[in-house]
Design an enzyme around this catalytic site. Structure first.
Site, PDB file in Angstrom:
ATOM      1  N   VAL A  86       0.844  -1.199   0.000  1.00 10.56           N
ATOM      2  CA  VAL A  86       0.000   0.000   0.000  1.00 10.56           C
ATOM      3  C   VAL A  86       0.880   1.249   0.000  1.00 10.56           C
ATOM      4  O   VAL A  86       1.714   1.439   0.887  1.00 10.56           O
ATOM      5  CB  VAL A  86      -0.948   0.011   1.217  1.00 10.56           C
ATOM      6  CG1 VAL A  86      -1.822   1.273   1.189  1.00 10.56           C
ATOM      7  CG2 VAL A  86      -1.825  -1.239   1.210  1.00 10.56           C
ATOM      8  N   LYS A  87       0.676   2.084  -0.993  1.00 11.52           N
ATOM      9  CA  LYS A  87       1.492   3.287  -1.179  1.00 11.52           C
ATOM     10  C   LYS A  87       0.806   4.470  -0.488  1.00 11.52           C
ATOM     11  O   LYS A  87      -0.343   4.810  -0.800  1.00 11.52           O
ATOM     12  CB  LYS A  87       1.655   3.550  -2.677  1.00 11.52           C
ATOM     13  CG  LYS A  87       2.853   4.381  -3.067  1.00 11.52           C
ATOM     14  CD  LYS A  87       2.993   4.362  -4.588  1.00 11.52           C
ATOM     15  CE  LYS A  87       4.208   5.125  -5.049  1.00 11.52           C
ATOM     16  NZ  LYS A  87       4.287   5.141  -6.531  1.00 11.52           N
TER      17      LYS A  87
END
Length: 219
Positions: A86-87
Site C-alpha cells: 500500500v502506497k
C-alpha cells in the site's frame, strides 16, 4: 539491489519480467490515467492483472489524504492480492496510517519523500519502503542523489529496516549512482533498465566476433 518498474503498462511489465531481473512494480494514479484506466473497479482489476504477471511487491497508491480514508482504501487494496504494497503519501495522516498498517502486518511504501527528516519519520512509523524522488529534486536544482546518500547513512546508523526505494529515476546513471550509494531498490521506466544493456564496445565486439566466425566458416 532490487529493480522495480514504474509503470501501469502490462506489456512493459511483461517485457521487464521476461528479462529475468524484475523484482516488483510501482504505480500511481498518473500512471493509471496514462493507460486509460479509470473507475475504482477497473483500477483494482488492473492491479490484479499486474499481480498476475510478477512474483511480488506491487505498489498500489491510496487516493485519500485523511487517516480514516487511507485506512479504508489501504485495506481494500491489500485484499486484491498478497503481493500488494500500500502506497501512502508523506503527510501527517500518512505517517499515522503507516504505523497502523505496520501493526496489522500490511506492507507500505511511503511516497513523495524529499528530505532526510521525512525519511526518519517514515522509518520510525514502520514503512516497508521509502520512496525519495531524486529526479524531481534535480528539477529544482537540488542533488537528488545526495539525499539518497544521506538516507542510507542515517538508516545504517540506527538499523532501520525500511528499504530505500529510489524513485523518479530517469536515466542509467541515476540507477548506477543509486547502486553505488547503497539504495535497496530503484524504480524506473523500462528504458532505464534496458539501457543498462547498451555499450558501443559490446556492439562492435559482437560484430567482430560474428565477422570472424563467418570468415573462418568460409561464408
Amino acid at each position: 539491489m532490487k529493480f522495480f518498474i514504474d509503470t501501469a503498462n502490462l506489456d512493459e511489465i511483461r517485457e521487464a519480467y521476461d528479462l529475468g531481473v524484475l523484482d516488483g512494480v510501482t504505480t500511481n494514479p498518473s500512471l493509471m490515467a496514462k493507460e486509460g484506466i479509470s473507475g475504482e473497479a477497473n483500477v483494482r482489476a488492473h492491479y490484479k492483472a499486474i499481480c498476475n504477471i510478477v512474483d511480488d511487491k506491487v505498489s498500489a497508491e491510496v487516493i485519500a489524504t485523511d487517516f480514516e480514508g487511507m485506512i479504508r482504501e489501504g485495506k481494500e487494496l491489500a485484499k486484491i492480492d498478497d503481493k500488494i504494497v500500500v502506497k501512502i503519501p508523506m503527510i501527517k495522516d500518512g505517517i499515522k496510517a503507516i504505523k497502523y498498517f505496520h501493526s496489522e502486518g500490511i506492507r507500505t511504501n511511503c511516497t513523495l519523500v524529499f528530505s532526510a527528516g521525512q525519511a526518519i519519520l517514515a522509518a520510525k512509523a514502520g514503512a516497508s519502503y521509502l520512496s525519495p524522488f531524486i529526479g524531481r529534486l534535480d528539477d529544482i536544482s537540488y542533488d537528488g542523489l545526495e539525499l539518497i546518500g544521506q538516507i542510507v547513512h542515517i538508516y545504517q546508523n540506527y538499523g532501520f529496516e525500511t528499504e530505500i526505494l529510489a524513485a523518479s529515476v530517469r536515466h542509467t546513471m541515476h540507477l548506477i549512482k543509486c547502486a553505488e550509494l547503497g539504495a535497496d531498490v530503484v524504480t524506473c521506466p523500462l528504458k532505464v533498465i534496458t539501457g543498462l544493456l547498451k555499450h558501443p564496445l559490446t556492439d562492435s565486439g559482437l560484430a567482430q566476433f560474428l565477422a570472424d566466425h563467418a570468415k573462418a566458416a568460409g561464408k
